[in-house]
Each structure stands twice: as structure tokens, then as C-alpha cells.
Enzyme design. Sequence first.
Site, PDB file in Angstrom:
ATOM      1  N   ILE A 291       9.028  11.606  25.128  1.00 10.49           N
ATOM      2  CA  ILE A 291       9.499  12.224  23.881  1.00 10.49           C
ATOM      3  C   ILE A 291      10.897  11.728  23.507  1.00 10.49           C
ATOM      4  CG2 ILE A 291      10.536  14.360  24.814  1.00 10.49           C
ATOM      5  CD1 ILE A 291       8.378  13.948  21.645  1.00 10.49           C
TER       6      ILE A 291
ATOM      7  N   SER B  90      19.078   9.136  33.270  1.00 13.93           N
ATOM      8  CA  SER B  90      17.710   8.835  33.681  1.00 13.93           C
ATOM      9  C   SER B  90      17.709   8.529  35.167  1.00 13.93           C
ATOM     10  CB  SER B  90      17.192   7.640  32.876  1.00 13.93           C
ATOM     11  OG  SER B  90      15.865   7.372  33.236  1.00 13.93           O
TER      12      SER B  90
ATOM     13  N   ARG C  76      15.385   7.620  37.290  1.00 12.84           N
ATOM     14  CA  ARG C  76      14.625   6.460  37.786  1.00 12.84           C
ATOM     15  C   ARG C  76      14.299   5.453  36.693  1.00 12.84           C
ATOM     16  NH1 ARG C  76      12.649  10.774  40.851  1.00 12.84           N
ATOM     17  NH2 ARG C  76      11.455  11.454  39.063  1.00 12.84           N
TER      18      ARG C  76
ATOM     19  N   LYS D 231      11.196  21.750  23.860  1.00 10.93           N
ATOM     20  CA  LYS D 231      10.313  22.874  24.129  1.00 10.93           C
ATOM     21  C   LYS D 231       9.489  22.588  25.383  1.00 10.93           C
ATOM     22  CE  LYS D 231       6.465  21.928  23.790  1.00 10.93           C
ATOM     23  NZ  LYS D 231       5.393  20.948  24.176  1.00 10.93           N
TER      24      LYS D 231
ATOM     25  N   ASP E 195       1.201  23.505  27.119  1.00  8.98           N
ATOM     26  CA  ASP E 195       2.284  22.595  26.708  1.00  8.98           C
ATOM     27  C   ASP E 195       2.096  22.208  25.243  1.00  8.98           C
ATOM     28  OD1 ASP E 195       4.615  20.624  27.521  1.00  8.98           O
ATOM     29  OD2 ASP E 195       3.143  19.472  26.385  1.00  8.98           O
TER      30      ASP E 195
HETATM   31  P1  NAP Z   1       7.978  12.565  30.539  1.00  4.72           P
HETATM   32  O1  NAP Z   1       7.475  11.378  29.796  1.00  4.72           O
HETATM   33  O2  NAP Z   1       7.415  12.895  31.878  1.00  4.72           O
HETATM   34  O3  NAP Z   1       9.560  12.391  30.644  1.00  4.72           O
HETATM   35  C1  NAP Z   1      10.383  13.284  31.323  1.00  4.72           C
HETATM   36  C2  NAP Z   1      11.646  12.558  31.747  1.00  4.72           C
HETATM   37  O4  NAP Z   1      12.525  13.496  32.358  1.00  4.72           O
HETATM   38  C3  NAP Z   1      11.416  11.434  32.731  1.00  4.72           C
HETATM   39  O5  NAP Z   1      11.910  10.260  32.157  1.00  4.72           O
HETATM   40  C4  NAP Z   1      12.252  11.844  33.964  1.00  4.72           C
HETATM   41  O6  NAP Z   1      12.992  10.753  34.428  1.00  4.72           O
HETATM   42  C5  NAP Z   1      13.235  12.809  33.373  1.00  4.72           C
HETATM   43  N1  NAP Z   1      13.788  13.761  34.352  1.00  4.72           N
HETATM   44  C6  NAP Z   1      13.121  14.553  35.216  1.00  4.72           C
HETATM   45  N2  NAP Z   1      14.008  15.290  35.910  1.00  4.72           N
HETATM   46  C7  NAP Z   1      15.244  14.954  35.477  1.00  4.72           C
HETATM   47  C8  NAP Z   1      16.567  15.372  35.793  1.00  4.72           C
HETATM   48  N3  NAP Z   1      16.806  16.317  36.712  1.00  4.72           N
HETATM   49  N4  NAP Z   1      17.589  14.790  35.125  1.00  4.72           N
HETATM   50  C9  NAP Z   1      17.377  13.863  34.186  1.00  4.72           C
HETATM   51  N5  NAP Z   1      16.154  13.424  33.836  1.00  4.72           N
HETATM   52  C10 NAP Z   1      15.105  13.976  34.476  1.00  4.72           C
HETATM   53  O7  NAP Z   1       7.810  13.892  29.670  1.00  4.72           O
HETATM   54  P2  NAP Z   1       7.785  14.031  28.068  1.00  4.72           P
HETATM   55  O8  NAP Z   1       6.403  13.910  27.569  1.00  4.72           O
HETATM   56  O9  NAP Z   1       8.844  13.205  27.450  1.00  4.72           O
HETATM   57  O10 NAP Z   1       8.119  15.590  27.957  1.00  4.72           O
HETATM   58  C11 NAP Z   1       9.415  16.091  28.216  1.00  4.72           C
HETATM   59  C12 NAP Z   1       9.556  17.412  27.484  1.00  4.72           C
HETATM   60  O11 NAP Z   1       9.379  17.177  26.084  1.00  4.72           O
HETATM   61  C13 NAP Z   1       8.499  18.455  27.892  1.00  4.72           C
HETATM   62  O12 NAP Z   1       9.073  19.728  27.953  1.00  4.72           O
HETATM   63  C14 NAP Z   1       7.478  18.371  26.763  1.00  4.72           C
HETATM   64  O13 NAP Z   1       6.820  19.623  26.551  1.00  4.72           O
HETATM   65  C15 NAP Z   1       8.369  18.033  25.579  1.00  4.72           C
HETATM   66  N6  NAP Z   1       7.651  17.331  24.493  1.00  4.72           N
HETATM   67  C16 NAP Z   1       6.836  16.277  24.775  1.00  4.72           C
HETATM   68  C17 NAP Z   1       6.125  15.678  23.735  1.00  4.72           C
HETATM   69  C18 NAP Z   1       5.221  14.491  23.967  1.00  4.72           C
HETATM   70  O14 NAP Z   1       4.516  14.087  23.020  1.00  4.72           O
HETATM   71  N7  NAP Z   1       5.188  13.891  25.121  1.00  4.72           N
HETATM   72  C19 NAP Z   1       6.243  16.163  22.426  1.00  4.72           C
HETATM   73  C20 NAP Z   1       7.145  17.190  22.180  1.00  4.72           C
HETATM   74  C21 NAP Z   1       7.838  17.773  23.230  1.00  4.72           C
HETATM   75  P3  NAP Z   1      12.531   9.820  35.635  1.00  4.72           P
HETATM   76  O15 NAP Z   1      11.196   9.265  35.252  1.00  4.72           O
HETATM   77  O16 NAP Z   1      13.632   8.825  35.678  1.00  4.72           O
HETATM   78  O17 NAP Z   1      12.443  10.725  36.818  1.00  4.72           O
END
Ligand code: NAP
Length: 309
Positions: free
Chosen positions: A14, A36, A38, A91, A169
Site C-alpha cells: 500500500i 523498511s 527488510r 487502516k 481486512d
Molecule cells: P505488506 O505489503 O505486507 O507491507 C507491510 C510492510 O510493513 C512491509 O513492507 C514490512 O516491511 C513493513 N513492516 C512490518 N513491520 C514493520 C516495522 N516494525 N517497522 C517498519 N516496517 C514494518 O502490507 P500492505 O498490503 O501494504 O498492508 C499494510 C497495511 O495497509 C495493512 O494494515 C492493510 O490493511 C492496509 N491497506 C492495504 C491495502 C492493500 O491493497 N494492500 C489497501 C489499503 C490499506 P518488511 O517487508 O521490510 O518487513
Amino acid sequence: MSPIRIAIVGLGKIARDQHLPAIAGNDAFTLAATVSPRGTPLEGVPNFRSLEELLQSDTPVDAVALCTPPQVRYDLAALALSKGVHTFLEKPPGATLAEVAVLSDQADASGASLFASWHSRYAAGVAPAKAWLAGRKIKSAKIIWREDVRVWHPGQDWIWESDGLGVFDPGINALSIATHILPRPFFLKGATLTIPENRQAPIAADLSFTDTNGAPIHMDLDWRQTGPQSWDIIVETDAGALKLAKGGAVLTLPDGSDEVHKDEEYPGLYARFAQLVKDGRSDVDIAPLRLVADAFLRGKREATEAFVE
Ligand code: NAP
């Protein structure tokens, strides 16, 4: 006024799809850093492996956007607010209701702005739908949110954890719209959560709500939908049916008028965050998360076949 120096924390899907372009498109912000642990850093932007590292560095930031999974949101937000850093929460705003309440109090005490964002509320059809529904008698509503988890959440193991929300989610996005556009509050009467036998979070859910006038609201969430995807809300009123489709982007009124708009969700969120910072205010609405928590509190569990990606 000089731009707000913002860091993105969590450079995942996101952050890359939506936050980076929205920040680049808004003069009120400048991207000062990323965090970030990783991931591959962006060229020309200082990257840190943790928020602690960033806040101890000589790279100044006024704000952070927390784009991580919800499980780590509280610790990051509490740290940012303790340094007086304005905080934008993706969110859902947290893993539990109580931690979000604590953050809200912390923001009030610190003077920093806290924004619990609900991106779907900024979809183009949502504001006109809310205006049209205001003052109308609601007879019933249907929420159908069916998508293919393999397409939208590939490799996201966190989403299947007990506090990863599973199908809620995306489902919480529908609830963020419904709690915003329906003129009366509503609450859960019953639910069934369908959980794969090898996972902790539901792959589907069937929920029945009622509003304070007794109008039934049914919600059908399913992550097993292949082919066309459904993100629809249909509201039956005394003046006919209103339909919001494509996650709130397309509004159809009873006279058949169809409005399709460009994607305005994240530009809208960042405009709101800039205004909150300017006004020294916070915006923390927990209503969608409260309904999800109630589903876990009240819902029956049924097991289904294992989910293998
Ligand atoms: P994602 O692709 O799994 O990305 C999450 C990121 O968070 C990863 O890059 C991870 O980094 C990082 N992270 C984890 N722990 C961390 C920490 N302690 N400090 C800093 N970075 C950390 O997930 P996503 O889909 O983007 O979703 C993230 C959030 O956005 C969720 O709450 C989701 O509900 C919301 N969201 C997602 C979407 C969508 O379409 N995907 C849409 C709207 C909202 P590493 O890989 O480097 O560990």
C-alpha cells in the site's frame, strides 16, 4: 508554510501503490525518509531499518505514515507521538480497540495530530451517497464484499494471524463506508465466521446488523471469489435503491444516474491529514473496528478446508 516532512514506515504494497504517489502529488508534504526493515530502499530517500533509528538520526521528520500490518501499529504510533510527531495510521488503526483509545489520549496530551485513516470513505461516490441518504428512511441494506485473496494479498502471512483480521481486512473498508453514509448507527445481531482449519482468521463471514430503527443490514464477505470481484453496497430507501459499486467509486441512484470518478482515495486522505496538522486536531473514529471486534465477540465459528496459497 513549509511542507510537512513525512516518513513512510513500512514500505510494502500500500505504501508503494498509494502513499508514495499521494505524497508526491501534495505540496503540503515532502517525503523525508522511509523505514523498511527488510525492503529495498527508494533511490535518493534516506532509509532506516527501524523507527527508533530514524528518530535518533539527524534526519528531521514532522510526521509519519504507518503503513505496516496492524500488529505493530501501536508501538510505532506510541513512539512517534512521544516525540511529538504527527501520526497517520493506515487502516485498521490498531490490533485492539483499547490500544487505539490509548493512542488517542496520548495524541491529545502530546499536541501531535493522530489520524486514523479510512481510505474507502474518500472513494468518489461516498460523499454524494451520504448526502443523498441523509434524512431518507432506510428499509434495508446489503453489503457484498467478495474478492480473491490470492490476487489481493499474495504472501501476506500476517493477514491470517489471529489479529490479522482475515477477510475483515477488506471487510472493514465496507464497514467504514456504511458507518459513514447510513444516517443511523447500527450494531451486530449475529454472525458466522468461516475459518480455514490451518489458519487463525476467517476466509468468509456472514453478518446481520440492525440500525436503531430496526432496518436490517446484511453483510456477505468472502475471499474465495474468482472472476469478477464484488465490492457493493445497496441501500433500499423510501425513495428507491441506492447502489455504491467498485468499493465506493461508482454511485447509482434510483433514477439510474451513474457516476464514475477517478481514484481520489489517497489524495483525499493526505489533504485531510494536512488540514488536521494545520488545525492542530486529531481524527480517530473507531466505529468500523468496533463492529469487527463485535463480530469476533459474538460470531459463531465454523471450520472449512485448509487454505493453501
Ligand atoms: P505488506 O505489503 O505486507 O507491507 C507491510 C510492510 O510493513 C512491509 O513492507 C514490512 O516491511 C513493513 N513492516 C512490518 N513491520 C514493520 C516495522 N516494525 N517497522 C517498519 N516496517 C514494518 O502490507 P500492505 O498490503 O501494504 O498492508 C499494510 C497495511 O495497509 C495493512 O494494515 C492493510 O490493511 C492496509 N491497506 C492495504 C491495502 C492493500 O491493497 N494492500 C489497501 C489499503 C490499506 P518488511 O517487508 O521490510 O518487513
